[in-house]
Design an enzyme around this catalytic site. Sequence first.
Site, PDB file in Angstrom:
ATOM      1  N   LYS A  36       0.822  -1.203   0.000  1.00 38.77           N
ATOM      2  CA  LYS A  36       0.000   0.000   0.000  1.00 38.77           C
ATOM      3  C   LYS A  36       0.863   1.263   0.000  1.00 38.77           C
ATOM      4  CE  LYS A  36      -3.772  -2.354   2.389  1.00 38.77           C
ATOM      5  NZ  LYS A  36      -4.500  -2.634   1.183  1.00 38.77           N
ATOM      6  N   CYS A  37       1.880   1.260  -0.833  1.00 40.53           N
ATOM      7  CA  CYS A  37       2.873   2.338  -0.896  1.00 40.53           C
ATOM      8  C   CYS A  37       2.834   2.957  -2.292  1.00 40.53           C
ATOM      9  CB  CYS A  37       4.256   1.731  -0.606  1.00 40.53           C
ATOM     10  SG  CYS A  37       5.646   2.856  -0.787  1.00 40.53           S
ATOM     11  N   GLY A  38       3.194   4.218  -2.384  1.00 39.74           N
ATOM     12  CA  GLY A  38       3.294   4.849  -3.694  1.00 39.74           C
ATOM     13  C   GLY A  38       4.325   4.187  -4.595  1.00 39.74           C
ATOM     14  N   THR A  40       4.746   0.878  -4.670  1.00 42.89           N
ATOM     15  CA  THR A  40       4.315  -0.504  -4.906  1.00 42.89           C
ATOM     16  C   THR A  40       4.366  -0.911  -6.379  1.00 42.89           C
ATOM     17  OG1 THR A  40       2.999  -0.504  -2.883  1.00 42.89           O
ATOM     18  CG2 THR A  40       2.416  -2.150  -4.533  1.00 42.89           C
TER      19      THR A  40
END
Length: 183
Positions: A36-38, A40
Amino acid sequence: MQDSILTTVVKDIDGEVTTLEKFAGNVLLIVNVASKCGLTPQYEQLENIQKAWVDRGFMVLGFPCNQFLEQEPGSDEEIKTYCTTTWGVTFPMFSKIEVNGEGRHPLYQKLIAAAPTAVAPEESGFYARMVSKGRAPLYPDDILWNFEKFLVGRDGKVIQRFSPDMTPEDPIVMESIKLALAK
């Protein structure tokens, strides 16, 4: 003299305790990952380079971590399902670990000791952005964020560390992998 990381005990995404010795003789790119990371979408590039070079003895190893804004909150089973169904990940994934602080996994203790600083893209503002948002690492050698990468040679010794914003397909990363594969 740097110790090989291959004898480090790890747990794979299915819960099996093992070591990295089964990857001996391969060039490895070890990455702390999050769903759930930019950053990803780097999963796609990691999978691309895994597929392109697996026949030459290259492997990506993914280690989920929830230490950065809790961007990997799922269980190992949920992480595995997400990675395979969303990104088509076929490279080995491992159980969630900590990469910084008192709970830092022994693998990351060895990786960081061998490569205390990361190569970053020219004119990268990533570190400055993290600092401006109050997310500076506690110690200079800490992992900065999700998707920091360690390139490990066939002998199990760390070659290079790359910052989170240096994508897997960055020319510097690609050239480093090619040089390691040529050895």
